[in-house]
Scaffold this motif. Structure first.
Motif, PDB file in Angstrom:
ATOM      1  N   ARG A 260       0.840  -1.208   0.000  1.00 59.04           N
ATOM      2  CA  ARG A 260       0.000   0.000   0.000  1.00 59.04           C
ATOM      3  C   ARG A 260       0.873   1.255   0.000  1.00 59.04           C
ATOM      4  O   ARG A 260       0.622   2.202  -0.751  1.00 59.04           O
ATOM      5  CB  ARG A 260      -0.938  -0.028   1.213  1.00 59.04           C
ATOM      6  N   ARG A 261       1.914   1.246   0.829  1.00 60.86           N
ATOM      7  CA  ARG A 261       2.777   2.419   0.934  1.00 60.86           C
ATOM      8  C   ARG A 261       3.509   2.696  -0.381  1.00 60.86           C
ATOM      9  O   ARG A 261       3.578   3.835  -0.841  1.00 60.86           O
ATOM     10  CB  ARG A 261       3.780   2.197   2.063  1.00 60.86           C
ATOM     11  N   ARG A 262       4.060   1.642  -1.000  1.00 64.08           N
ATOM     12  CA  ARG A 262       4.826   1.844  -2.227  1.00 64.08           C
ATOM     13  C   ARG A 262       3.938   2.255  -3.392  1.00 64.08           C
ATOM     14  O   ARG A 262       4.287   3.170  -4.159  1.00 64.08           O
ATOM     15  CB  ARG A 262       5.593   0.556  -2.580  1.00 64.08           C
ATOM     16  N   LEU A 263       2.784   1.615  -3.550  1.00 65.65           N
ATOM     17  CA  LEU A 263       1.907   1.962  -4.665  1.00 65.65           C
ATOM     18  C   LEU A 263       1.342   3.366  -4.518  1.00 65.65           C
ATOM     19  O   LEU A 263       1.125   4.067  -5.510  1.00 65.65           O
ATOM     20  CB  LEU A 263       0.782   0.934  -4.798  1.00 65.65           C
ATOM     21  N   LYS A 264       1.094   3.784  -3.291  1.00 65.00           N
ATOM     22  CA  LYS A 264       0.664   5.175  -3.072  1.00 65.00           C
ATOM     23  C   LYS A 264       1.778   6.149  -3.444  1.00 65.00           C
ATOM     24  O   LYS A 264       1.531   7.183  -4.059  1.00 65.00           O
ATOM     25  CB  LYS A 264       0.267   5.378  -1.612  1.00 65.00           C
TER      26      LYS A 264
END
Length: 474
Positions: free
Chosen positions: A321-325
């Motif tokens: 979630r953090r990387r794709l955001k």
């Protein structure tokens, strides 16, 4: 060389020539002509400025016109053929894209010749042109030869090229995936040395290149080039982090190599356009890439030499979630991919002990619209070379999917709701809307998952039984 060129391109070239301007088909369409691959959109460059060729383009493109790229010297137009197919063109003034060292966006300066424009393009295989209407092939940097050799090389010194536009380094690994080419050694060395230059490029532009890479025919080759070049260390460090040092007793697999195999298997499990997961599917491919990124943070060496990765699914979902955001992916993609990473181990318990109907319902409900993708990710994740284990797992998955089909014939698993809704709960229990209604609703949903659909009076009796027992305990 003999070219079969779109008649619309010839006509547009004649219109520009009549007005005294040069026009040439450039880049991907010329490359694809030589590769005998179809091109759906046509890119041109011209000696004319946008305000000079705008009226020509509007006359040609009587079915559509757009100017979102005007500040970059680009205008576009659309024409529909009698058979309904569309021809889209974009025309750009001869130009140069140059980054200021502190800027995240390229500055545009106009050029004055076709050869000069081609020298500023990313790779020699995209630095070929076809003048129209005369069909003169222009290849000042040997792009046709590189195309034949399947080599990616910059028209000018690669360090100058990547300094002018750092995103070209991402394009290089993307073309490895799309075209099956290799990167010429001097160009590859420059990418390794200059990867940090990517930090000035916007996340959206990097995301778009990564998306094209993943949706290509050879995503694994592109990802391997992405990691080998060092670019992944800059924009997607969770992927090279999968290259865990293998312990001396080989108690766990090479996680990066395993991930590459999972990507290949996931791609092979995509379906045709009428199937449940039409390929290429970005969500499935991203999930395959990221399903184990929680392993580096959760690796533990236990007594006796055992290696564990407890809760790497939950940790991986948060990292995903953090990387794709950070890469500015659409929130639906973020939710779906992180959801698949979180669920990718769920089925493994079924292999040891087949589930009850209640557990099967919960699996389907928790997966929701991701059910078909989740099953394909789960199948792709089984890369054991032990044929017996692989067969046991595959048989168990086949059995579970059959049970789901049978349950779906009896009830709508996608729309599982309690047999009593909130209003009915309020009326039956004579209570006001509030947290107690929510608790009753959740209990009735659990009851529905455990027992399947029941008659109304059975559901009412269960509601009162639960409520009376709850109040007796308080």
């Amino acid at each position: 060389m003999n070219f079969e060129v779109w008649p619309e391109a010839i006509e547009l070239g004649e219109m520009f020539a009549d007005a005294g301007y040069e026009l040439a088909l450039v880049g991907g369409p010329v490359r694809d002509l030589l590769l005998q691959r179809p091109s759906h959109d046509l890119d041109f460059c011209t000696s004319a400025r946008p305000e000079e060729f705008e009226p020509i383009l509007k006359r040609w493109g009587h079915d559509g016109f757009w100017d979102m790229g005007r500040k970059f010297g680009t205008l576009g137009a659309l024409r529909r053929r009698p058979d309904g197919t569309e021809v889209k063109v974009e025309v750009t003034t001869y130009r140069s894209d140059v980054y200021d060292p502190e800027s995240r966006k390229p500055e545009v300066s106009y050029g004055d010749s076709l050869e000069g424009d081609l020298s500023r393009r990313d790779f020699t295989v995209n630095a070929m042109a076809l003048r129209v209407p005369q069909l003169e092939f222009v290849d000042p940097f040997g792009g046709a030869n590189d195309l034949q050799r399947k080599v990616l090389r910059t028209p000018v010194d690669p360090r100058q090229s990547f300094d002018d536009d750092p995103l070209r380094m991402m394009r290089a690994v993307r073309f490895v995936a799309q075209l099956g080419f290799s990167i010429e050694p001097e160009t590859a060395e420059a990418i390794c040395d200059m990867g940090s230059r990517l930090e000035i490029v916007s996340a959206e532009r990097v995301r778009d290149e990564l998306t094209k890479l993943l949706l290509s025919d050879r995503p694994r080759a592109g990802i391997e080039a992405f990691v080998d070049s060092g670019l992944a260390d800059i924009v997607f460090p969770e992927i090279p982090a999968l290259q865990l040092e293998i312990d001396e007793h080989h108690r766990h697999k090479d996680v990066f190599e395993h991930t590459m195999i999972v990507i290949d298997r996931a791609v092979a499990l995509e379906t045709g356009p009428d199937g449940p997961v039409p390929g290429p599917d970005l969500v499935l491919r991203l999930a395959a890439l990221m399903h184990d990124i929680g392993k580096p943070k959760t690796r533990r060496f236990e007594p006796g030499g055992k290696v564990t990765f407890r809760h790497h699914d939950a940790v991986g979902a948060k990292l995903t979630r953090r990387r794709l955001k950070a890469l500015r992916f659409d929130h639906h993609v973020v939710d779906d991919v992180s959801g698949l990473v979180d669920l990718h181990l769920r089925f493994h318990g079924y292999v040891d002990e087949p589930w009850t109907d209640s557990a099967v319902r919960r699996y389907v409900k928790d997966a929701g619209p991701l059910y078909e993708r989740l099953n394909r990710l789960t199948r792709a994740d089984v890369t054991t070379r032990n044929r017996r284990k692989a067969l046991v797992f595959s048989t168990a998955m086949d059995e579970m999917e059959q049970r789901v089909r049978e349950l779906k014939e009896q009830e709508d698993l996608k729309a599982i709701r309690p047999d009593l809704d909130g209003n009915e709960i309020i009326a039956e229990l004579g209570i006001e809307p509030g947290p107690e209604v929510g608790a009753a609703y959740r209990h009735m949903l659990d009851y529905r998952l455990d027992h399947g659909p029941v008659e109304h009076d059975v559901a009412v009796a269960e509601l009162h039984r639960w409520y009376d027992e709850r109040n007796a305990d308080q």
